[in-house]
Design a protein around this motif. Structure first.
Motif, PDB file in Angstrom:
ATOM      1  N   GLU A 160      -5.312  10.759  -6.721  1.00 39.12           N
ATOM      2  CA  GLU A 160      -5.644  10.184  -8.023  1.00 39.12           C
ATOM      3  C   GLU A 160      -6.478   8.923  -7.846  1.00 39.12           C
ATOM      4  N   PRO A 161      -7.645   8.861  -8.476  1.00 41.51           N
ATOM      5  CA  PRO A 161      -8.431   7.616  -8.418  1.00 41.51           C
ATOM      6  C   PRO A 161      -7.744   6.540  -9.250  1.00 41.51           C
ATOM      7  N   MET A 162      -8.027   5.295  -8.938  1.00 45.01           N
ATOM      8  CA  MET A 162      -7.428   4.205  -9.709  1.00 45.01           C
ATOM      9  C   MET A 162      -8.058   4.170 -11.103  1.00 45.01           C
ATOM     10  N   PRO A 163      -7.262   3.910 -12.134  1.00 43.93           N
ATOM     11  CA  PRO A 163      -7.783   3.967 -13.507  1.00 43.93           C
ATOM     12  C   PRO A 163      -8.434   2.674 -13.968  1.00 43.93           C
ATOM     13  N   PHE A 164      -8.658   1.741 -13.070  1.00 49.64           N
ATOM     14  CA  PHE A 164      -9.165   0.430 -13.487  1.00 49.64           C
ATOM     15  C   PHE A 164     -10.674   0.329 -13.286  1.00 49.64           C
ATOM     16  N   CYS A 185      11.463   1.552  -2.269  1.00 49.62           N
ATOM     17  CA  CYS A 185      10.197   1.295  -1.571  1.00 49.62           C
ATOM     18  C   CYS A 185      10.260  -0.117  -1.012  1.00 49.62           C
ATOM     19  N   ARG A 186       9.794  -0.282   0.221  1.00 52.68           N
ATOM     20  CA  ARG A 186       9.794  -1.596   0.863  1.00 52.68           C
ATOM     21  C   ARG A 186       8.389  -1.913   1.377  1.00 52.68           C
ATOM     22  N   GLY A 187       7.976  -3.148   1.145  1.00 49.57           N
ATOM     23  CA  GLY A 187       6.649  -3.563   1.593  1.00 49.57           C
ATOM     24  C   GLY A 187       5.669  -3.616   0.441  1.00 49.57           C
ATOM     25  N   LEU A 188       4.462  -3.130   0.671  1.00 48.53           N
ATOM     26  CA  LEU A 188       3.409  -3.177  -0.344  1.00 48.53           C
ATOM     27  C   LEU A 188       3.454  -1.927  -1.218  1.00 48.53           C
ATOM     28  N   PRO A 189       3.255  -2.053  -2.529  1.00 51.72           N
ATOM     29  CA  PRO A 189       3.125  -0.865  -3.381  1.00 51.72           C
ATOM     30  C   PRO A 189       1.896  -0.065  -2.925  1.00 51.72           C
ATOM     31  N   ALA A 190       2.054   1.231  -2.740  1.00 49.02           N
ATOM     32  CA  ALA A 190       0.977   2.057  -2.165  1.00 49.02           C
ATOM     33  C   ALA A 190       0.402   3.022  -3.201  1.00 49.02           C
ATOM     34  N   TRP A 191      -0.907   3.309  -3.039  1.00 44.95           N
ATOM     35  CA  TRP A 191      -1.613   4.240  -3.925  1.00 44.95           C
ATOM     36  C   TRP A 191      -2.435   5.201  -3.054  1.00 44.95           C
ATOM     37  N   ASN A 192      -2.218   6.502  -3.244  1.00 43.75           N
ATOM     38  CA  ASN A 192      -2.956   7.516  -2.493  1.00 43.75           C
ATOM     39  C   ASN A 192      -4.193   7.937  -3.280  1.00 43.75           C
ATOM     40  N   CYS A 207       7.482 -12.516   4.703  1.00 43.28           N
ATOM     41  CA  CYS A 207       7.151 -11.130   5.051  1.00 43.28           C
ATOM     42  C   CYS A 207       6.077 -10.586   4.120  1.00 43.28           C
ATOM     43  N   LEU A 208       6.218 -10.830   2.829  1.00 40.79           N
ATOM     44  CA  LEU A 208       5.231 -10.360   1.846  1.00 40.79           C
ATOM     45  C   LEU A 208       3.869 -10.965   2.125  1.00 40.79           C
ATOM     46  N   TRP A 209       3.828 -12.264   2.386  1.00 42.44           N
ATOM     47  CA  TRP A 209       2.562 -12.952   2.628  1.00 42.44           C
ATOM     48  C   TRP A 209       1.861 -12.390   3.871  1.00 42.44           C
ATOM     49  N   ARG A 210       2.629 -12.150   4.911  1.00 46.08           N
ATOM     50  CA  ARG A 210       2.057 -11.638   6.153  1.00 46.08           C
ATOM     51  C   ARG A 210       1.486 -10.228   5.960  1.00 46.08           C
ATOM     52  N   LEU A 211       2.238  -9.348   5.287  1.00 39.44           N
ATOM     53  CA  LEU A 211       1.752  -7.995   5.027  1.00 39.44           C
ATOM     54  C   LEU A 211       0.494  -8.028   4.161  1.00 39.44           C
ATOM     55  N   TYR A 212       0.514  -8.895   3.149  1.00 46.73           N
ATOM     56  CA  TYR A 212      -0.655  -8.996   2.266  1.00 46.73           C
ATOM     57  C   TYR A 212      -1.879  -9.472   3.028  1.00 46.73           C
ATOM     58  N   GLN A 213      -1.727 -10.503   3.854  1.00 45.77           N
ATOM     59  CA  GLN A 213      -2.856 -11.032   4.604  1.00 45.77           C
ATOM     60  C   GLN A 213      -3.444  -9.988   5.558  1.00 45.77           C
ATOM     61  N   TYR A 214      -2.582  -9.242   6.207  1.00 43.35           N
ATOM     62  CA  TYR A 214      -3.054  -8.256   7.185  1.00 43.35           C
ATOM     63  C   TYR A 214      -3.779  -7.095   6.501  1.00 43.35           C
ATOM     64  N   HIS A 215      -3.261  -6.664   5.344  1.00 45.54           N
ATOM     65  CA  HIS A 215      -3.811  -5.472   4.675  1.00 45.54           C
ATOM     66  C   HIS A 215      -4.684  -5.822   3.470  1.00 45.54           C
ATOM     67  N   LYS A 216      -5.070  -7.081   3.359  1.00 41.72           N
ATOM     68  CA  LYS A 216      -5.790  -7.550   2.182  1.00 41.72           C
ATOM     69  C   LYS A 216      -7.020  -6.699   1.856  1.00 41.72           C
ATOM     70  N   ALA A 217      -7.755  -6.285   2.884  1.00 35.86           N
ATOM     71  CA  ALA A 217      -8.995  -5.520   2.654  1.00 35.86           C
ATOM     72  C   ALA A 217      -8.724  -4.179   1.977  1.00 35.86           C
ATOM     73  N   SER A 218      -7.490  -3.655   2.114  1.00 34.67           N
ATOM     74  CA  SER A 218      -7.156  -2.344   1.541  1.00 34.67           C
ATOM     75  C   SER A 218      -6.401  -2.459   0.222  1.00 34.67           C
ATOM     76  N   ARG A 233      -6.158  -3.147  -3.653  1.00 32.01           N
ATOM     77  CA  ARG A 233      -6.969  -3.173  -4.871  1.00 32.01           C
ATOM     78  C   ARG A 233      -6.048  -3.116  -6.080  1.00 32.01           C
ATOM     79  N   HIS A 234      -6.264  -4.034  -7.007  1.00 31.32           N
ATOM     80  CA  HIS A 234      -5.471  -4.070  -8.245  1.00 31.32           C
ATOM     81  C   HIS A 234      -3.964  -4.058  -7.955  1.00 31.32           C
ATOM     82  N   GLY A 235      -3.551  -4.732  -6.908  1.00 28.29           N
ATOM     83  CA  GLY A 235      -2.129  -4.870  -6.609  1.00 28.29           C
ATOM     84  C   GLY A 235      -1.518  -3.733  -5.818  1.00 28.29           C
TER      85      GLY A 235
END
Length: 637
Positions: free
Chosen positions: A633-637, A622-629, A397-408, A410-412
């Protein structure tokens, strides 16, 4: 003679099951793989055990959720295909017959509305990535390839309950209450991909009691809070209610304490990698260098090296007692025990000043928990409440979600700029207090959203509006599956982050005597929804409303930037009457309080910083991918 007969039977069974996925056979294959995992671990073949554990988690329901929508799409011809194979007479009918023209236009309109899929999706990402593997060495190599293809920021832990022959044909309540060992596999860790996965096995007398008590939690809570309002008006009745609720709270606290004690020597493995910055990179390199030197000198195994590396990475978060326990777990050599303890104390003294000087050093990337359905009701997040977590039910399940949303990603983190959304609030219109509170919040804070108050949503509304929004919030009884069929969700594509604020909204439930478990999140993940927030247990309406609006106000910008920050709203006025007014000076907080990481907000909830009572704070996951809005807040990386 009996021993050789048993061996022949096992070889025959293995030959029969070798080329068949768990999805094809169902629960029997899960039991078989768990049995093999046990045998391999006892025989010292830990990596083989990990392969069978991963294989056991992919079930028939998972495959159905994943492939059903695709199968339907592939079976349905497009209008272009229909016209291509039509006869000359049929083509003339399409031109002259208004009824057929309307059908054709309708189908073309549906095709235009259907969301386009990213071109990166390949068949293997929809299916079992171990499907063509029938032996552990090749299987573990494939698992390593999958894990090494995930974001480098993630640590991925798998939690699995051991095989128990007494419960092979039991209902879920009997399985969850039964004794068994817990396998904790570090599939991706702080030393990946340099060093491969390792596995820990937990099994002691206290674990049986923990499983037994955990299986009663939900019914215990329901018995306490299910009261007739007409019978609780007297002072004595109210006092009895609160005494029973406090007794339940004490029971849950004791249970969590026992659970922590069992896992305690290794709670540090749940901590994620530290945020990227030059100070972290430099200190991590130095720490791992000294760990490697020590392990080579003492001829320690990779298993010991990985655990010592993980403990050293977070040494300043360990107490002196923790350090002693870790040292005793890693070696029986008295000299080495003292050396490990002293080493951890030195590392702690080096990490702490760095954290004091740079806030970012103290933060960690999310840990992904791959949780067996039979362990999903346990409060894993309570083992390290300051850590960010997200759960999935299988590595597949994790692999499939990651592959589908890979373009979005960033930094995990799955990144999205949440602008507009939709909410369905109290659709049954039978939660008047909750409905009043949440209506006032959404009209005040998220005035620009599409609102549906006290109205039952149609399936069309859910599919075309709710699931196509940047964010969807449901608040009512349960998970909302009473308003839309799970199969309809699977056939859709859920674009945004989903919040399900209802009792047991993402609790695993049994579908029958001898079948896999399911949760509402399974349907949403089948629809490739990136992230779902829900509950593991029931909760009181007022407390859940408070947690939900706090969480949403921290993660989402208000429609009107001029409104007073939600942290400055008078809490009791809102809870009692739904009235929004300014709070006292004590309640005023800094206006810049938003957090981009959704998992970090849930961590605050788990720590009791939103609702202090444990039964109100430990149920949100939380279930699925860790999400960032990115909108707050911009990402600090």
């Amino acid at each position: 003679m009996s021993g050789s007969t048993t061996m022949i039977e096992m070889e025959a069974e293995e030959h029969m099951l070798r080329g068949i996925t768990s999805a094809d056979v169902g629960p029997e294959a899960k039991e078989y793989n768990l049995l093999r995992a046990d045998e391999e671990y006892r025989n010292g073949n830990v990596e083989h055990s990990i392969y069978y554990q991963v294989k056991a988690q992919f079930q028939s329901t998972d495959l159905r959720y994943i492939t059903e929508a695709d199968d339907l799409e592939s079976q349905r011809p497009s209008t272009e295909q229909l016209l291509r194979v039509a006869s000359d007479v049929e083509k003339e009918d399409y031109k002259s017959n208004r009824f057929l023209q309307n059908i054709l236009k309708h189908l073309q309109q549906k095709e235009r509305e259907r969301p386009k899929r990213p071109p990166c999706i390949e068949p293997i990402e929809h299916l079992d990535f171990l499907e063509d593997v029938d032996e552990p060495v090749a299987g573990l190599a494939r698992i390593n390839d999958i894990c090494n293809g995930l974001p480098t920021e993630w640590c991925v832990l798998q939690l699995c309950k051991s095989f128990n022959p007494a419960t092979t044909y039991s209902v879920f309540n009997e399985i969850s209450a039964s004794d068994g060992a817990i396998y904790l596999s570090l599939l991706r860790h702080c030393r990946s991909p340099e060093l491969g996965p390792i596995c820990l096995r937990f099994n002691n007398s206290g674990l049986a009691e923990v499983f037994k008590h955990y299986s009663t939690l939900v019914e215990r809570f329901r018995r306490v809070v299910t009261v007739d309002p007409l019978n609780i008006k007297s002072k004595e009745a109210k006092q009895k209610y609160w005494e029973e609720l406090n007794s339940y709270d004490a029971f849950l606290r004791k249970l969590l304490s026992d659970f922590r004690d069992i896992m305690a020597p290794y709670s540090f493995v749940f901590l994620g990698k530290r945020y990227d910055c030059s100070a972290v990179a430099s200190q991590t390199k130095a720490v791992f260098g000294r760990v490697d030197e020590f392990c080579v000198d003492r001829q320690w195994s990779n298993h010991q090296r990985i655990l010592l590396s993980q403990a050293s990475l977070h040494a300043n978060r360990l107490t002196s007692t923790d350090m002693k326990h870790i040292a005793y777990e890693m070696t029986s050599n008295e000299n080495e025990i003292h050396m490990v303890y002293d080493m951890l104390r030195v590392f702690a003294s080096e990490w702490q000043p760095l954290e004091d000087r740079q806030v970012q050093v103290a933060k960690s990337f999310p840990t992904i928990l791959v949780v067996d359905e039979r362990l999903d009701h346990l409060h894993w997040e309570q083992l390290a409440t300051a850590q960010e977590f997200s759960r999935v039910k299988s590595l597949h399940c994790l692999w499939r979600l990651y592959q589908y949303h890979k373009a979005s990603i960033r930094h995990g983190y799955y990144t999205r700029s949440i602008k507009r959304g939709m909410c369905v609030i109290n659709p049954g219109a039978d939660l008047p207090n909750s409905g009043r509170r949440l209506r006032s919040f959404f009209e005040y804070w998220l005035s620009h959203w599409r609102h549906l108050f006290e109205t039952v949503p149609t399936e069309e509304v859910m599919l075309r509006q709710a699931y196509q929004a940047d964010c969807f919030v449901y608040a009512g009884h349960g998970s909302g599956l009473q308003y839309i069929n799970g199969r309809a969700i699977c056939r859709a594509r859920v674009r945004g982050v989903v919040f399900l604020f209802g009792c047991d909204s993402t609790r695993m439930l049994g579908t029958g005597l001898y079948s896999a478990l399911y949760g509402a999140h399974d349907y949403y993940h089948g629809a490739l929804c990136p992230t779902i927030v829900g509950t593991l247990m029931p909760a009181l309406d007022g407390n859940m409303d408070h947690v939900s609006v706090t969480l949403l106000s921290l993660w989402l910008n208000p429609g009107n930037k001029q409104v007073r920050p939600w942290t400055q709203i008078h809490k009791m006025s809102w809870l009692k009457t739904g009235t929004i007014k300014a709070g006292s000076d004590v309640e005023v907080a800094q206006p810049d309080y938003h957090l981009g990481s959704l998992s970090s907000i849930l961590s605050l909830v788990q720590q009791g910083k939103v609702e202090p009572t444990v039964y109100n704070c430990c149920i949100y996951v939380c279930r699925g991918l860790p999400a960032w809005n990115l909108d707050v807040e911009p990402m600090p990386f």
